[in-house]
Structure formats: C-alpha cells, structure tokens
Design a protein around this motif. Structure first.
Motif, PDB file in Angstrom:
ATOM      1  N   PHE A  77      -1.148 -18.995   2.405  1.00 49.14           N
ATOM      2  CA  PHE A  77      -1.905 -18.016   1.640  1.00 49.14           C
ATOM      3  C   PHE A  77      -1.709 -18.260   0.146  1.00 49.14           C
ATOM      4  N   ALA A  78      -2.736 -17.885  -0.610  1.00 51.85           N
ATOM      5  CA  ALA A  78      -2.688 -17.998  -2.071  1.00 51.85           C
ATOM      6  C   ALA A  78      -3.516 -16.858  -2.635  1.00 51.85           C
ATOM      7  N   GLY A  79      -3.563 -16.754  -3.964  1.00 50.77           N
ATOM      8  CA  GLY A  79      -4.368 -15.724  -4.583  1.00 50.77           C
ATOM      9  C   GLY A  79      -5.840 -15.917  -4.271  1.00 50.77           C
ATOM     10  N   GLY A  80      -6.512 -14.820  -3.929  1.00 51.33           N
ATOM     11  CA  GLY A  80      -7.908 -14.901  -3.538  1.00 51.33           C
ATOM     12  C   GLY A  80      -8.843 -14.251  -4.531  1.00 51.33           C
ATOM     13  N   VAL A  81     -10.112 -14.232  -4.186  1.00 50.96           N
ATOM     14  CA  VAL A  81     -11.073 -13.529  -5.030  1.00 50.96           C
ATOM     15  C   VAL A  81     -10.824 -12.033  -4.928  1.00 50.96           C
ATOM     16  N   LYS A  82     -10.195 -11.622  -3.831  1.00 53.79           N
ATOM     17  CA  LYS A  82      -9.884 -10.217  -3.579  1.00 53.79           C
ATOM     18  C   LYS A  82      -8.586 -10.193  -2.779  1.00 53.79           C
ATOM     19  N   GLY A  83      -7.477  -9.866  -3.405  1.00 54.27           N
ATOM     20  CA  GLY A  83      -6.183  -9.942  -2.722  1.00 54.27           C
ATOM     21  C   GLY A  83      -5.779 -11.389  -2.521  1.00 54.27           C
ATOM     22  N   GLN A  84      -5.374 -11.725  -1.290  1.00 55.12           N
ATOM     23  CA  GLN A  84      -4.994 -13.088  -0.972  1.00 55.12           C
ATOM     24  C   GLN A  84      -6.124 -13.821  -0.247  1.00 55.12           C
ATOM     25  N   ALA A  85      -5.948 -15.145  -0.118  1.00 55.32           N
ATOM     26  CA  ALA A  85      -6.926 -16.002   0.535  1.00 55.32           C
ATOM     27  C   ALA A  85      -6.195 -17.014   1.406  1.00 55.32           C
ATOM     28  N   MET A  86      -6.912 -17.614   2.328  1.00 50.54           N
ATOM     29  CA  MET A  86      -6.376 -18.740   3.092  1.00 50.54           C
ATOM     30  C   MET A  86      -6.289 -19.953   2.182  1.00 50.54           C
ATOM     31  N   GLN A  87      -5.141 -20.604   2.169  1.00 55.44           N
ATOM     32  CA  GLN A  87      -4.943 -21.819   1.370  1.00 55.44           C
ATOM     33  C   GLN A  87      -4.953 -23.022   2.297  1.00 55.44           C
ATOM     34  N   GLY A  88      -5.934 -23.893   2.105  1.00 57.17           N
ATOM     35  CA  GLY A  88      -6.036 -25.090   2.923  1.00 57.17           C
ATOM     36  C   GLY A  88      -5.316 -26.264   2.302  1.00 57.17           C
ATOM     37  N   ALA A  89      -5.262 -27.357   3.048  1.00 58.47           N
ATOM     38  CA  ALA A  89      -4.645 -28.611   2.597  1.00 58.47           C
ATOM     39  C   ALA A  89      -5.105 -29.703   3.545  1.00 58.47           C
ATOM     40  N   ASP A  90      -4.697 -30.927   3.275  1.00 60.86           N
ATOM     41  CA  ASP A  90      -5.041 -32.023   4.163  1.00 60.86           C
ATOM     42  C   ASP A  90      -4.447 -31.759   5.552  1.00 60.86           C
ATOM     43  N   ASP A  91      -5.245 -31.951   6.603  1.00 59.33           N
ATOM     44  CA  ASP A  91      -4.834 -31.714   7.988  1.00 59.33           C
ATOM     45  C   ASP A  91      -4.476 -30.250   8.255  1.00 59.33           C
ATOM     46  N   SER A  92      -5.007 -29.334   7.459  1.00 63.48           N
ATOM     47  CA  SER A  92      -4.703 -27.912   7.623  1.00 63.48           C
ATOM     48  C   SER A  92      -5.977 -27.131   7.944  1.00 63.48           C
ATOM     49  N   TYR A  93      -5.810 -26.076   8.745  1.00 58.60           N
ATOM     50  CA  TYR A  93      -6.936 -25.261   9.160  1.00 58.60           C
ATOM     51  C   TYR A  93      -6.416 -24.045   9.915  1.00 58.60           C
ATOM     52  N   VAL A  94      -7.327 -23.144  10.268  1.00 56.47           N
ATOM     53  CA  VAL A  94      -7.000 -21.975  11.091  1.00 56.47           C
ATOM     54  C   VAL A  94      -7.979 -21.929  12.254  1.00 56.47           C
ATOM     55  N   VAL A  95      -7.451 -21.864  13.466  1.00 55.31           N
ATOM     56  CA  VAL A  95      -8.271 -21.743  14.674  1.00 55.31           C
ATOM     57  C   VAL A  95      -8.156 -20.323  15.209  1.00 55.31           C
ATOM     58  N   SER A  96      -9.267 -19.771  15.656  1.00 52.84           N
ATOM     59  CA  SER A  96      -9.279 -18.426  16.219  1.00 52.84           C
ATOM     60  C   SER A  96     -10.167 -18.391  17.446  1.00 52.84           C
ATOM     61  N   ASN A  97      -9.860 -17.494  18.377  1.00 52.20           N
ATOM     62  CA  ASN A  97     -10.844 -17.158  19.392  1.00 52.20           C
ATOM     63  C   ASN A  97     -12.036 -16.529  18.690  1.00 52.20           C
ATOM     64  N   THR A  98     -13.224 -16.820  19.148  1.00 56.06           N
ATOM     65  CA  THR A  98     -14.419 -16.243  18.546  1.00 56.06           C
ATOM     66  C   THR A  98     -14.620 -14.833  19.089  1.00 56.06           C
TER      67      THR A  98
END
Length: 276
Positions: A77-98
């Motif tokens: 996580f990092a600073g977002g446009v509103k509160g915090q945001a997801m912070q990505g990087a190389d080989d990084s991601y978030v998977v969720s059930n839809t």
C-alpha cells in the motif's frame, strides 16, 4: 465627574481580556457551504443502488460491497488519490474472487484511478476480469505497447460469450507519474464509452453486442492481465514476454451494474479527486 479607581479600571481590563480569550478564532471555511458537484457532495452518493463492487485499497484488499477479499502477490500500500492505494511492482498484483454481482451484470461502469510510470517492459494491465479458458479476459483495461515519454496508449477488451469488443488504442497525453482517472461504460445494448479524467475520450457502437454475458469469470486481477499471474488465471496461456505489471498505484476501483451518464462520471471524478 467621578474619578474611577485604579482597582476598578484593572477589573474592567481583566474582564475584557477574559472575554477576548474565550472568543473562537474566525474560520471562514466553517461558514462555507459544503462542496456540491452536480448535486452530489460525496462519490458514494452517485448511483448507490447500482454500485456492486468497490475496492478503496485503504489498507486492505476487500470489496466493501460483497466482502470479497483479495490476495496480494508482492503488492503493498502507498498514498492514494483518496486515503491509501494499492502499490504495484514488477511481478506484483492482487487476485480476487469476482463478486457474483459483477459476474452477472448485463451493463456496467468501471472507474479507477491510476498513477504509474511509463510502461517500458510490455503491456500493463490495470485490471482484468478473467475468462479462465480464453487468451484474453472478459474485461481487460490496459496500457498497450508503444508508449512514449509523453503519451500512453489505452486499450480495453470486452468479451461477452462469443462476441468481442476491442476499444483503443486511445492516445492519453502525459499520463505518467500523476493520478489519472479511467472509466469505461457499456449500456447493455451496443454503446461503449471510455472516459479520461471525467471527460469522454472515445465512444464505440458495437451493433448487436447486447447484454453482457461473461463466461468463466470467477477470478479477477488488479495490476496486470490474467495470464501474467503465477499460476496463470487462464488455461489458454501462461506469461508472455510482451506483457508486464503496473509499477505504480491503483486506487478507488468502482463497478456499477449500469452505464453511468457523462454527468455522473464527471461528478464522480471531481469528487474523488477532492477526496470526497
């Protein structure tokens, strides 16, 4: 005329100082009317009954509507446009059930904020609702190859049963290293509209496309496309050397089960951009 005693004068001065100390400093902002954009004072007031998924990424990876929790691979996580945001990087991601409501929607609006450096290592997926048996996902928003230092190429892919819509490549001028809002709407009949920072970027009529019918859509991913995860979210392919990962931040992902109007998109973008 009667002369006032020093003792009486001191008492009057003391009372004046006490009154002054009790006075609250005037703050003009407390008297200003609340921010009102298009009749709304908060992003949450826009089509609330149609909001079927919402990831604020404010310190967690949970869709606050369905309670569905995502799983991070390398993402933080990092600073977002509103509160915090997801912070990505190389080989990084978030998977969720839809969320079930997202799998079953027949029309939609997707809105999200992105702040990322130029994609120099291949296409970069912003988000992707997977189709577990197809090369491309059901709904893929990504930056295409061919970006330059002052221009990005935005592309959107939508699959509905056997039908596919390719939207793009749309020029996005100077998108890197700052917050931009991307929104895509579909009316459930034939019209797709892509917005950038609350303004219409492009419109596409897909005759006969009809209501959305996502297939094999049980998983979704933020920060890359569905075949770049490990393991791949689709049996059709694995990692590609022309694809990469979002190395910046992703924030305020909202999905609605209707096409928001241009006025609603504008208000949503302006309010979120002001932290509302």
């Amino acid at each position: 005329m009667k002369k006032l005693s020093n003792k009486y004068i001191m008492a009057l001065l003391g009372a004046g100082l006490a009154f002054s100390a009790c006075q609250k400093k005037f703050d003009p902002s407390t008297y200003a009317p609340p921010l009102n954009i298009g009749g709304y004072t908060s992003a949450n007031e826009i089509a609330p009954s149609n909001l079927i998924a919402y990831w604020s990424f404010n310190g967690d990876l949970t869709d606050s509507i369905s309670g569905t929790a995502g799983t991070a691979t390398g993402a933080t996580f990092a600073g977002g446009v509103k509160g915090q945001a997801m912070q990505g990087a190389d080989d990084s991601y978030v998977v969720s059930n839809t969320p079930t409501a997202v799998q079953n929607m027949s029309a939609f609006t997707v809105s999200t904020w992105v702040n990322t450096p130029q994609n120099t290592d291949g296409i970069v997926g912003v988000m992707d609702i997977s189709n577990s048996t197809e090369f491309w996902g059901n709904l893929t928003i990504f930056f295409e190859n061919g970006a330059t230092a002052d221009k990005g190429l935005l592309k959107v892919h939508v699959r509905s049963g056997a039908k596919e819509a390719w939207l793009g490549n749309y020029d996005v001028v100077n998108p890197w290293g700052k917050w931009i809002n991307i929104a895509v709407t579909y009316d459930g009949v034939s019209k797709f509209v892509v917005y950038l920072n609350g303004s219409k970027l492009a419109e596409s009529e897909q005759a006969g496309f009809g209501p959305i019918a996502f297939q094999n859509a049980s998983k979704m991913v933020f920060g890359t496309v569905h075949f770049q995860t490990d393991p791949s979210l689709t049996s059709a392919t694995t990692k590609q050397d022309w694809a990469s990962y979002l190395k910046g931040q992703l924030d305020e992902v909202r999905i609605y089960d209707k096409a928001l109007t241009a006025e609603e998109i504008s208000a949503l973008t302006k309010l979120e951009g002001r932290g509302k």
